[in-house]
Design an enzyme around this catalytic site. Structure first.
Site, PDB file in Angstrom:
ATOM      1  N   LYS A  80      41.273  55.269  40.843  1.00 53.53           N
ATOM      2  CA  LYS A  80      41.532  53.758  40.760  1.00 53.53           C
ATOM      3  C   LYS A  80      42.436  53.370  41.243  1.00 53.53           C
ATOM      4  CE  LYS A  80      38.568  50.264  39.473  1.00 53.53           C
ATOM      5  NZ  LYS A  80      38.123  49.357  38.364  1.00 53.53           N
ATOM      6  N   SER A 156      33.486  47.777  39.736  1.00 55.34           N
ATOM      7  CA  SER A 156      34.961  47.256  40.817  1.00 55.34           C
ATOM      8  C   SER A 156      34.740  49.052  40.858  1.00 55.34           C
ATOM      9  CB  SER A 156      35.703  46.176  39.961  1.00 55.34           C
ATOM     10  OG  SER A 156      36.164  47.056  38.622  1.00 55.34           O
ATOM     11  N   SER A 180      32.276  48.408  34.766  1.00 59.16           N
ATOM     12  CA  SER A 180      32.546  48.899  36.600  1.00 59.16           C
ATOM     13  C   SER A 180      32.823  50.612  36.961  1.00 59.16           C
ATOM     14  CB  SER A 180      34.063  47.987  36.711  1.00 59.16           C
ATOM     15  OG  SER A 180      34.346  46.721  36.309  1.00 59.16           O
TER      16      SER A 180
END
Length: 467
Positions: A80, A156, A180
């Site tokens: 990420k 996210s 997330s």
């Protein structure tokens, strides 16, 4: 050899050991999936094909010599774009972060993966600074759901979830400050674990403080256990890390759930309206645990929604993220982020400490709850993936993303381990997740219960057509 893209990390390592295929083959297959899915799904900020193939070739040579470097040598991994990756910019989903710079440091979890020979294929998308539960923002655009590109991937860590679902590497590193890793994993039909806070070291420290966890996003629980054995390695840069792990997370993975005490809360005491298809799929998963010998009881942890305390902590963190930005830079921010930053900046120190009091009370309550129950099982989300490009479902009446994810953020406040396991699909073929929560430090128990669902054929759903 795109069929290699459908194998788990455990299967890849076994194949390397037997000489059935090489890390180069697996990396090419993962890169192909990443590149082919790009226009439809937008899971990656950057695909690092040349560097990945170089790493894969070095891994293949180690396997040929019978001297693998570590537990995931040659396994394709994505990261990420909130976590530092040496040699690559970490843009954090924001136009305010400049790509220039040395970028000469790995985050602790990235460093441990590198030490174990992982092949880094790309950086996955995130909303700006990871602030919301969908993956959409000014720097990377909209990340879509592999099962239906008109729907959101969640967030996210939406890029990571989509990448794993598509076969663009079986392992991905995500972060979870309010759900997330669990939100997008549930929407995209994969497994994810938010470990106990501090179990996976984090550096730099998150501006969202001790709400933020780093966790594995994988095909199944076995891959997550393998990844945990790697990323929980110590790192002196994180002063809040927990002590060393004794043994392997995979050691007791197949022990099942017989004798475990399981509380099943369908709606947190009626506080949450859950879609019928979601409720039915989660109940089937719970019945499976009971059939395997768990003592299951319908019971609620009996706490009121801590959303206001969470907002105080979360929005204050967001305000801290952008504190150094000029007025011109602030104009570049996601409008929703700009709004919550303004709200966060208005909280006082007393407001913040009052939210901490709520957090501590919730932690004590859950501590008592887990003196009776080994596990709490809930839906991961009350809904399935909604339309892409919006923070909340249209017509829902919710103002912020926390309105539609009430099962996830409470357990960031309490720092407990929590995983999501895919347990079916709704009438539109969209994935549904079941959440498994345990007491702090009981990460291995969460993984055991998740593995029990996979062993019973409940965990997992058919891969998306986009793959």
């Amino acid at each position: 050899m795109t069929e290699l893209a459908d194998l788990t990390a455990v299967q890849l390592v076994d194949g390397y050991r037997k000489g059935e295929f090489s890390p180069v083959d697996a990396t090419r297959a993962a890169l192909r999936r990443a590149e082919e899915s790009g226009p439809r799904v937008n899971a990656f900020v950057r695909i690092m094909a040349e560097a990945a193939l170089s790493q894969a070739e070095a891994s293949a040579e180690r396997w040929r010599r019978g001297a693998p470097q570590g537990l995931v040598d040659g396994v394709p991994v994505s990261v990420k774009d909130l976590l530092l990756l040496r040699g690559e910019p970490t843009l954090r989903g924001s136009l305010t972060v400049r790509p220039e710079g040395k970028w000469n440091e790995d985050a602790p979890s990235v460093a441990r993966l590198r030490e174990h020979g992982a092949v880094f294929i790309g950086r996955t998308t995130t909303p700006e600074f990871g602030w919301k539960g969908v993956t959409e923002g000014p720097q990377s655009g909209i990340t879509r759901n592999p099962y239906d590109p008109s729907r959101t991937s969640g967030g996210s860590s939406g890029g990571s979830a989509a990448a794993v679902a598509l076969g663009a590497g079986p392992l991905s590193l995500g972060t979870d400050g309010g759900g997330s890793v669990r939100i997008p994993a549930a929407f995209c039909g994969i497994f994810a674990l938010k470990p106990t806070y501090g179990r996976v070291p984090l550096y730099p420290a998150s501006p969202f403080g001790t709400l933020a966890h780093v966790g594995p996003m994988t095909r199944d629980a076995a891959d997550a256990a393998l990844m945990m054995d790697v990323i929980t390695g110590p790192d002196d840069r994180d002063w809040s890390q927990l002590g060393p792990v004794e043994g392997s997370f995979g050691a007791g993975l197949g022990e099942g759930v017989r004798g475990l005490r399981v509380a099943y809360s369908a709606s947190l005491g009626g506080q949450v309206a859950v879609r019928p298809a979601v409720a039915a799929a989660v109940r089937r998963a719970v019945e499976t645990l009971a059939a395997q010998g768990a003592y299951v009881e319908e019971a609620d942890p009996d706490f009121s929604d801590p959303v206001e305390a969470f907002h105080t902590l979360w929005f204050s963190g967001a305000a801290r993220v952008v504190q150094h930005l000029s007025p011109a830079q602030r104009e570049l921010l996601d409008p929703g982020l700009r709004e919550v930053c303004g709200q966060g900046a208005r909280y006082s120190a007393l407001d913040y400490l009052a939210a901490v009091d709520v957090r501590m009370a919730l932690g004590r309550r859950m501590g008592r709850f887990h003196s009776t129950y080994d596990l709490l099982v809930t839906p991961t989300l009350p809904i399935t993936a909604f339309e892409a490009g919006v923070e909340v479902p249209k017509g829902s009446g919710h103002r912020r993303w926390t309105g539609w994810t009430p099962f996830t953020y409470p357990f960031n406040l309490t720092q407990q381990p929590a995983a999501t396991v895919p347990c079916g699909a709704d009438e539109d073929g969209l994935p549904i997740g079941v959440q498994i929560v345990a007491a702090r430090h009981a990460d291995a128990v969460v993984l055991r219960a998740a593995q029990a669902l996979y062993d019973a054929g409940v965990g997992g759903i058919a891969p998306p057509a986009a793959a």
